[in-house]
Each structure stands twice: as C-alpha cells, then as structure tokens.
Design a protein around this motif. Structure first.
Motif, PDB file in Angstrom:
ATOM      1  N   PRO A 179       0.936  -1.188   0.059  1.00 58.21           N
ATOM      2  CA  PRO A 179      -0.035   0.077  -0.145  1.00 58.21           C
ATOM      3  C   PRO A 179       0.730   1.285   0.223  1.00 58.21           C
ATOM      4  O   PRO A 179       2.276   1.264   0.459  1.00 58.21           O
ATOM      5  CB  PRO A 179      -0.855  -0.097   1.430  1.00 58.21           C
ATOM      6  N   ASP A 180       0.334   2.305  -0.672  1.00 68.10           N
ATOM      7  CA  ASP A 180       1.015   3.668  -0.441  1.00 68.10           C
ATOM      8  C   ASP A 180       2.087   3.927  -1.016  1.00 68.10           C
ATOM      9  O   ASP A 180       3.093   4.876  -0.563  1.00 68.10           O
ATOM     10  CB  ASP A 180       0.931   4.006   1.294  1.00 68.10           C
ATOM     11  N   ARG A 181       2.438   3.117  -1.919  1.00 64.51           N
ATOM     12  CA  ARG A 181       3.483   3.462  -2.845  1.00 64.51           C
ATOM     13  C   ARG A 181       2.997   3.285  -4.349  1.00 64.51           C
ATOM     14  O   ARG A 181       2.148   2.621  -4.706  1.00 64.51           O
ATOM     15  CB  ARG A 181       4.799   2.689  -2.698  1.00 64.51           C
ATOM     16  N   ILE A 182       3.552   4.110  -5.221  1.00 69.24           N
ATOM     17  CA  ILE A 182       3.085   4.200  -6.839  1.00 69.24           C
ATOM     18  C   ILE A 182       3.979   2.764  -7.310  1.00 69.24           C
ATOM     19  O   ILE A 182       5.201   2.496  -7.152  1.00 69.24           O
ATOM     20  CB  ILE A 182       3.725   5.265  -7.481  1.00 69.24           C
ATOM     21  N   ILE A 183       3.061   1.939  -8.051  1.00 64.10           N
ATOM     22  CA  ILE A 183       3.484   0.834  -8.637  1.00 64.10           C
ATOM     23  C   ILE A 183       3.215   1.034 -10.087  1.00 64.10           C
ATOM     24  O   ILE A 183       2.311   1.320 -10.561  1.00 64.10           O
ATOM     25  CB  ILE A 183       2.627  -0.455  -8.097  1.00 64.10           C
ATOM     26  N   PRO A 184       4.570   0.715 -10.925  1.00 62.32           N
ATOM     27  CA  PRO A 184       4.080   1.183 -12.362  1.00 62.32           C
ATOM     28  C   PRO A 184       3.492  -0.191 -12.966  1.00 62.32           C
ATOM     29  O   PRO A 184       3.558  -1.025 -12.357  1.00 62.32           O
ATOM     30  CB  PRO A 184       5.676   1.111 -12.857  1.00 62.32           C
ATOM     31  N   THR A 227      -4.785   6.508  -9.631  1.00 60.65           N
ATOM     32  CA  THR A 227      -4.006   6.755 -10.820  1.00 60.65           C
ATOM     33  C   THR A 227      -2.881   7.662 -10.483  1.00 60.65           C
ATOM     34  O   THR A 227      -3.510   8.534 -10.124  1.00 60.65           O
ATOM     35  CB  THR A 227      -4.725   6.809 -12.100  1.00 60.65           C
ATOM     36  N   ARG A 228      -1.842   7.465 -10.895  1.00 57.30           N
ATOM     37  CA  ARG A 228      -0.996   8.260 -10.764  1.00 57.30           C
ATOM     38  C   ARG A 228      -0.414   8.485 -12.418  1.00 57.30           C
ATOM     39  O   ARG A 228       0.643   7.487 -12.719  1.00 57.30           O
ATOM     40  CB  ARG A 228       0.598   8.159  -9.902  1.00 57.30           C
ATOM     41  N   ARG A 229      -0.858   9.548 -12.880  1.00 54.06           N
ATOM     42  CA  ARG A 229      -0.614   9.737 -14.424  1.00 54.06           C
ATOM     43  C   ARG A 229       0.808   9.639 -14.749  1.00 54.06           C
ATOM     44  O   ARG A 229       1.732  10.126 -14.055  1.00 54.06           O
ATOM     45  CB  ARG A 229      -1.173  10.905 -14.970  1.00 54.06           C
ATOM     46  N   ALA A 230       1.161   8.784 -15.863  1.00 50.00           N
ATOM     47  CA  ALA A 230       2.399   8.401 -16.373  1.00 50.00           C
ATOM     48  C   ALA A 230       3.340   7.819 -15.584  1.00 50.00           C
ATOM     49  O   ALA A 230       4.491   7.707 -15.645  1.00 50.00           O
ATOM     50  CB  ALA A 230       3.026   9.756 -16.972  1.00 50.00           C
TER      51      ALA A 230
END
Length: 242
Positions: A179-184, A227-230
């Motif tokens: 959780p709570d981390r950006i995953i590509p 979502t975290r764009r790009a």
C-alpha cells in the motif's frame, strides 16, 4: 486431480494436430490431459470442477473460445488459459474481460506454456501443496471492505464475498500488500504473469477498471485504487471516503 494426484487439464482446440501436441506436452509435464475438439464436447463431459484448468483456443469453430470461457466463468471458478494465433489487441482485451487467467499466442514456447499453467494452478491452489492455515485468518481492511489473505477472498461490510476472477484477486492482493506506494504497470504485469509487452498499459487498465467496480463506492472517483498519471497506480488503505 486424477487418481495419481496429477492436475487434469482440459484442452479445447479444433485442430487435431494441436490437440495431439498439447496432450503430449501436458502428459510429459506431469499433467493429465483430456482433449476436446469443440465447446460442445467439453460441456458434454460434465462438471467443469472435474478439471483443474481449461486450455482454450480463442478461435474455436462453432462456439468461440470466448463464448466458452464466458460460459465457464458463469458457473465455475475453473482456471482458464487462452491460446490464439491472432495478434489482435482487441482479442486480448476481450479475453481478459471473460475472466481468463492468462493468455498466450501461437506459436508458443512449450516450456513457457507449462510455466504459465503451473503459475495459474499455483494461484488457485490446484495441484500444489496448500499453505498451512493459521488459527487466525490474516485480513487487510480498507474502507468498508477487507481482504482475507488465507481464504483469498474479498468481503464486504456484511462479510459477504465479492466474487473476483483470479487475475483481479492477484492484483488486489499485490496492492494491499504494497500500500501507499506508486506501482508501475510493468511491475503489475509481471505480477499477474502475462507476457504482452506491446499491450501492457491497456491490459492493466482493463483489469484496474474491473477491480474498481468491485471495491470503490464510486468507480469513476476512486479513493483507494488511484491512478498516478504517467507513473502507475497507488493503493491507499486509509482513505477519506465521501
């Protein structure tokens, strides 16, 4: 599982040579193959639960492999791996929409196919030793829902199970454990075990959309699966729900 303890693989393909090749491959890899030339033959065989996995050709003559996969998913959680010789993105997306667990294009590497099948069976707990259960189920709570990691279930506020396909569960399990981390997207694709480099973004987007419909109060305005764009996606456990 058959009498020898081997996973039983249903092969549904209208090409006799392919059926023979796949049957030989499954047999030499420690599986018990049962081959069918069409959907009708598979359905006539009885309960899907008699098999451990269905290996289905997308372009079956008569009833298509997609229609068969939809039929299976409506009545059973039988693991499904789709095979196709058509390199069309739309087919891949539709294949995932049916609830198929993996997708491989012909011609395929025999070792890769066997590895994919074993990976899917492992996720379902078919044909592999089950993990020892603890006295207390491990659960992760987010919003009004919770994931039971021992039983591999998503539960609502009343403790009722929200049905997920295997691919959906694998993604959700990975998100709640990270959780709570950006995953590509590339990391997510590796986790679900697919090899569709040219279609990574679209494939993951389809699964994310389906998952949001089941876990978010307002899927178009997600508070947990964001979502975290790009960059990718981030799963927020403790979110301020509207």
């Amino acid at each position: 599982m058959d009498a020898r303890g081997q996973p039983v693989i249903a092969i549904i393909d209208d090409d006799a040579d392919v059926r023979e090749t796949l049957s030989a491959l499954m047999d030499s890899s420690g599986f018990t193959p049962i081959a069918f030339q069409d959907s009708a033959g598979f359905k006539a065989a009885g309960n899907p639960e008699d098999f451990d996995l269905a290996l289905i050709d997308l372009r079956l003559k008569g009833e298509s492999g997609l229609s068969l996969a939809i039929h299976i998913r409506e009545i059973s959680e039988l693991p499904i791996v789709m095979l196709t010789g058509v390199g069309d993105e739309i087919d891949k997306i539709i294949g995932l929409e049916t609830g198929a667990d993996d997708y491989l294009m012909k011609p395929f590497n025999p070792r890769e196919l066997v590895a994919r099948i074993r990976a899917v069976l492992r996720r379902y707990g078919h044909g592999v030793a089950s993990a020892t259960r603890t006295g207390k189920d491990q659960q992760i709570i987010f919003g009004s829902k919770r994931v039971d990691l021992q039983r591999r279930e998503l539960l609502d506020e009343n403790g009722e199970e929200i049905p997920l396909t295997n691919a959906e569960y694998v993604l959700l399990d990975y998100f709640v454990r990270n959780p709570d981390r950006i995953i590509p997207r590339t990391e997510l694709m590796k986790e679900i075990g697919s090899d569709m480099q040219r279609y990574v973004d679209r494939t993951i987007d389809v699964l994310i959309l389906r998952l949001r419909r089941k876990i978010e109060n307002v899927p178009s305005k997600p508070v947990h699966l964001q979502t975290r764009r790009a960059q990718g996606y981030i799963f927020v456990l403790q979110a301020d729900t509207p």
